[in-house]
Scaffold this active site. Sequence first.
Site, mmCIF file in Angstrom:
data_model
loop_
_atom_site.group_PDB
_atom_site.id
_atom_site.type_symbol
_atom_site.label_atom_id
_atom_site.label_comp_id
_atom_site.label_asym_id
_atom_site.label_seq_id
_atom_site.Cartn_x
_atom_site.Cartn_y
_atom_site.Cartn_z
ATOM 1 N N ARG A 31 0.643 -0.896 0.218
ATOM 2 C CA ARG A 31 0.224 0.269 0.350
ATOM 3 C C ARG A 31 1.322 1.744 -0.046
ATOM 4 O O ARG A 31 0.972 2.243 -0.760
ATOM 5 C CB ARG A 31 -1.060 0.005 1.201
ATOM 6 N N GLN A 53 9.950 -11.349 4.579
ATOM 7 C CA GLN A 53 8.814 -12.293 4.312
ATOM 8 C C GLN A 53 8.372 -14.097 3.671
ATOM 9 O O GLN A 53 8.255 -14.778 4.638
ATOM 10 C CB GLN A 53 7.462 -11.252 3.926
ATOM 11 N N TYR A 93 15.650 -11.330 12.459
ATOM 12 C CA TYR A 93 16.183 -10.647 10.685
ATOM 13 C C TYR A 93 15.387 -9.808 9.840
ATOM 14 O O TYR A 93 15.945 -9.598 9.055
ATOM 15 C CB TYR A 93 15.367 -12.338 10.137
ATOM 16 N N ARG A 104 20.648 -8.697 8.102
ATOM 17 C CA ARG A 104 19.982 -9.979 8.343
ATOM 18 C C ARG A 104 20.495 -10.674 8.531
ATOM 19 O O ARG A 104 20.010 -11.750 8.981
ATOM 20 C CB ARG A 104 19.348 -10.644 6.328
#
Length: 145
Positions: A31, A53, A93, A104
């Site tokens: 968005r 993700q 992470y 990360r």
Amino acid sequence: MLDQIHLLAAVTVLGVLEQAYFFLQVIYARRVFGISPPEISGPPEFERTFRAQVNSSEYFPIFLALLWQAGLFFHQGLAAALGLLYLYARYCYFMGYRASSSERLAPIYFSTGVLWILIAASALGILHFFLSHYVGLNILQLLTA
């Protein structure tokens, strides 16, 4: 029976909630940056959030399988504690990767180490079960004798 799995179940629910949080962060990033599905490319900030993700989702089934195997065959408390460490490392992470791809690395190495410990606990627990159930050899009795 439930007293033998309640910690594993609690960590599993926390893990599912964490995955949902990561997914919601991707929706939010879509968005903010105006990126409609199925597109997966955009500004680096979006791409890092998306990759964090996806990477976390890819490892989640492996984590769940090892968590439950280590908990059922080795020790529920140890597996649950390792599960919490893993979830915390995955959160670090995700947040690190979202900020910068170099941030990360430490959390991914730590979470991988936790997975290796869960693999070892699972393997030892299953080996002990097979030896005691099928061969009649109880390693724990031999070690304490």
